[in-house]
Design a protein around this motif. Structure first.
Motif, PDB file in Angstrom:
ATOM      1  N   PRO A  30      30.042  10.787 -27.648  1.00 19.07           N
ATOM      2  CA  PRO A  30      29.033  10.246 -28.566  1.00 19.07           C
ATOM      3  C   PRO A  30      28.526  11.342 -29.506  1.00 19.07           C
ATOM      4  N   TYR A  69      21.280   2.950 -28.072  1.00 20.36           N
ATOM      5  CA  TYR A  69      22.635   2.437 -28.261  1.00 20.36           C
ATOM      6  C   TYR A  69      22.735   0.953 -27.926  1.00 20.36           C
ATOM      7  N   ASP A 128      25.983  -0.978 -27.006  1.00 21.37           N
ATOM      8  CA  ASP A 128      27.423  -0.856 -26.750  1.00 21.37           C
ATOM      9  C   ASP A 128      28.067  -2.223 -26.658  1.00 21.37           C
ATOM     10  N   GLN A 141      22.241   2.760 -32.677  1.00 17.19           N
ATOM     11  CA  GLN A 141      23.664   2.978 -32.878  1.00 17.19           C
ATOM     12  C   GLN A 141      24.453   1.876 -32.183  1.00 17.19           C
ATOM     13  N   VAL A 142      25.217   1.120 -32.944  1.00 20.29           N
ATOM     14  CA  VAL A 142      26.145   0.149 -32.377  1.00 20.29           C
ATOM     15  C   VAL A 142      27.429   0.921 -32.120  1.00 20.29           C
ATOM     16  N   ARG A 143      27.852   0.940 -30.838  1.00 22.77           N
ATOM     17  CA  ARG A 143      29.042   1.721 -30.476  1.00 22.77           C
ATOM     18  C   ARG A 143      30.097   0.820 -29.857  1.00 22.77           C
ATOM     19  N   ASP A 144      31.336   1.194 -30.063  1.00 27.90           N
ATOM     20  CA  ASP A 144      32.439   0.560 -29.350  1.00 27.90           C
ATOM     21  C   ASP A 144      32.430   1.171 -27.955  1.00 27.90           C
ATOM     22  N   LYS A 145      32.160   0.371 -26.936  1.00 29.95           N
ATOM     23  CA  LYS A 145      31.990   0.943 -25.600  1.00 29.95           C
ATOM     24  C   LYS A 145      33.275   1.580 -25.064  1.00 29.95           C
ATOM     25  N   VAL A 203      33.083   5.551 -27.555  1.00 35.05           N
ATOM     26  CA  VAL A 203      31.676   5.743 -27.921  1.00 35.05           C
ATOM     27  C   VAL A 203      31.479   6.703 -29.088  1.00 35.05           C
ATOM     28  N   ARG A 243      32.823   6.254 -31.858  1.00 33.61           N
ATOM     29  CA  ARG A 243      32.828   5.384 -33.042  1.00 33.61           C
ATOM     30  C   ARG A 243      31.562   4.543 -33.014  1.00 33.61           C
ATOM     31  N   SER A 244      30.675   4.841 -33.931  1.00 34.26           N
ATOM     32  CA  SER A 244      29.399   4.129 -33.956  1.00 34.26           C
ATOM     33  C   SER A 244      28.971   3.894 -35.394  1.00 34.26           C
ATOM     34  N   ARG A 245      28.024   2.960 -35.535  1.00 37.96           N
ATOM     35  CA  ARG A 245      27.430   2.669 -36.838  1.00 37.96           C
ATOM     36  C   ARG A 245      25.941   2.472 -36.653  1.00 37.96           C
TER      37      ARG A 245
END
Length: 119
Positions: A27, A33, A35, A81-85, A88, A90-92
């Motif tokens: 992260p 977060y 996720d 932060q929106v993360r691809d679980k 992690v 990769r977030s926006r």
């Protein structure tokens, strides 16, 4: 911009550091977060907003990570932060817009709006 460095300068020919992975498992941004499992969908990086469905336990965990109530997070425009679980790194960044309950599906719906990407 890149800075040109010649071999032999700054011991580049003796010591070279390089990552051993693509660092997607690390992260980079501070929380809170949200996720989600995006699987192989890379299009979420272009979305302007999204809805995330979750059960009560998952919503409680998300609420704890905010460190404040949902209403406060919405009105204060707390950045999360929106993360691809699965990756992690990769977030926006996003704002929490709304939290609602869908009685027909018996789950919660979290609405977020993504912040514009900064270059």
């Amino acid at each position: 911009p890149p800075v040109p460095v010649s071999f032999g300068q700054f011991c580049v020919d003796q010591r070279c550091l390089a990552p051993v992975s693509n660092l997607d498992d690390r992260p980079w941004q501070l929380g809170p977060y949200l996720d989600r499992d995006f699987g192989s969908d890379t299009a979420w990086g272009t979305w302007t907003a999204m809805q995330a469905r979750m059960k009560s336990e998952e919503l409680a965990q998300f609420g704890e990570s905010l460190g404040t109530g949902f209403h406060c997070a919405i009105t204060a425009k707390t950045v999360l932060q929106v993360r691809d679980k699965n990756m992690v790194g990769r977030s926006r960044a996003a704002y929490l817009q709304e939290v609602s309950y869908d009685a027909s599906k018996k789950d919660w719906v979290v609405h977020v709006t993504f912040l514009p990407e900064q270059v």
